[in-house]
Scaffold this active site. Structure first.
Site, PDB file in Angstrom:
ATOM      1  N   GLY A  46       0.837  -1.186   0.000  1.00  0.00           N
ATOM      2  CA  GLY A  46       0.000   0.000   0.000  1.00  0.00           C
ATOM      3  C   GLY A  46       0.873   1.236   0.000  1.00  0.00           C
ATOM      4  O   GLY A  46       2.034   1.179   0.430  1.00  0.00           O
ATOM      5  N   GLN A  51       3.187   9.879   1.039  1.00  0.00           N
ATOM      6  CA  GLN A  51       4.449   9.121   1.117  1.00  0.00           C
ATOM      7  C   GLN A  51       5.356   9.356  -0.092  1.00  0.00           C
ATOM      8  O   GLN A  51       6.516   8.960  -0.070  1.00  0.00           O
ATOM      9  CB  GLN A  51       4.162   7.620   1.253  1.00  0.00           C
ATOM     10  N   CYS A 102       5.950   0.219   7.883  1.00  0.00           N
ATOM     11  CA  CYS A 102       5.600   1.334   7.001  1.00  0.00           C
ATOM     12  C   CYS A 102       6.811   1.707   6.154  1.00  0.00           C
ATOM     13  O   CYS A 102       7.921   1.809   6.671  1.00  0.00           O
ATOM     14  CB  CYS A 102       5.161   2.522   7.860  1.00  0.00           C
ATOM     15  N   LEU A 103       6.573   1.937   4.873  1.00  0.00           N
ATOM     16  CA  LEU A 103       7.673   2.310   3.968  1.00  0.00           C
ATOM     17  C   LEU A 103       8.286   3.654   4.363  1.00  0.00           C
ATOM     18  O   LEU A 103       9.418   3.941   4.021  1.00  0.00           O
ATOM     19  CB  LEU A 103       7.159   2.370   2.529  1.00  0.00           C
ATOM     20  N   HIS A 144      -4.426   1.724   7.585  1.00  0.00           N
ATOM     21  CA  HIS A 144      -3.081   2.304   7.664  1.00  0.00           C
ATOM     22  C   HIS A 144      -2.923   3.427   6.626  1.00  0.00           C
ATOM     23  O   HIS A 144      -2.401   4.502   6.929  1.00  0.00           O
ATOM     24  CB  HIS A 144      -2.052   1.182   7.442  1.00  0.00           C
ATOM     25  N   GLU A 145      -3.408   3.172   5.407  1.00  0.00           N
ATOM     26  CA  GLU A 145      -3.250   4.160   4.329  1.00  0.00           C
ATOM     27  C   GLU A 145      -4.111   5.401   4.565  1.00  0.00           C
ATOM     28  O   GLU A 145      -3.660   6.526   4.327  1.00  0.00           O
ATOM     29  CB  GLU A 145      -3.574   3.552   2.961  1.00  0.00           C
ATOM     30  N   HIS A 148      -2.537   7.757   6.848  1.00  0.00           N
ATOM     31  CA  HIS A 148      -1.498   8.590   6.230  1.00  0.00           C
ATOM     32  C   HIS A 148      -2.084   9.902   5.694  1.00  0.00           C
ATOM     33  O   HIS A 148      -1.408  10.930   5.681  1.00  0.00           O
ATOM     34  CB  HIS A 148      -0.822   7.851   5.068  1.00  0.00           C
TER      35      HIS A 148
HETATM   36 NI    NI Z   1       2.755   3.555   5.934  1.00  0.00          NI
END
Ligand code: NI
Length: 174
Positions: A46, A51, A102-103, A144-145, A148
């Protein structure tokens, strides 16, 4: 398609409330395609526009569509979603604990409680309204997304966080 740079904490764009998307143009289509490519390259399951440094309400997700495909690890059953201005309109009372990464916080994983199932209202990439019912790990990814887009990261919600020790713990980052 172009790979975008994934921003990491403490970049302030990750703490901003993202703006609604109001124009569905070629630039948006390019951004969506770039985000999908960037998510796959990371690799992740995702990605939210903040991000990649863009404070707009847009997320992409790629994951197994149902539990059977997930259990069978059948990659061909993975589905890609691009959601514009997503809103969680219903959430199950039941909550579940799970380990997330998380990226944008590459050095940590953590235990986070999420709704087991949710309903999401959004627009697709062409501006058409859509509704989605998801559960399990897929519901976790979407929660989660959407966080963000509101400047929230998983470490804000985690009951504990730690440095990942195995490659497995780093899988499926979002
Ligand atoms: Ni994340």
């Amino acid at each position: 398609m172009t790979l975008r740079t994934i921003v990491t904490l403490p970049d302030p764009v990750l703490r901003r409330k993202a703006r609604n998307v109001t124009v569905f143009d070629k630039k948006l289509q390019t951004l969506i395609d770039d985000m999908i490519e960037t998510m796959r390259d990371a690799p992740g399951v995702g990605l939210a526009a903040p991000q990649v440094g863009i404070s707009n309400r847009l997320i992409v997700v790629e994951y197994y569509e149902n539990d059977e495909a997930e259990e069978a690890e059948d990659e061909t059953k993975k589905k890609v979603w691009a959601l514009i201005n997503p809103e969680i309109v219903k959430a199950s009372e039941e909550k579940v604990m799970g380990v997330e990464g998380c990226l944008s916080i590459p050095n940590l994983v953590g235990e986070v409680e999420r709704h087991e199932a949710i309903q999401i209202k959004a627009f697709n990439r062409h501006g058409q309204p859509m509704k989605l019912k998801v559960s399990g790990w897929l519901a976790r990814i979407f929660q989660h997304e959407v966080d963000h887009l509101n400047g929230v990261v998983f470490t804000d919600l985690a009951t504990r966080v730690w440095f990942p020790e195995t490659e497995e713990e780093k899988e499926d980052r979002v």
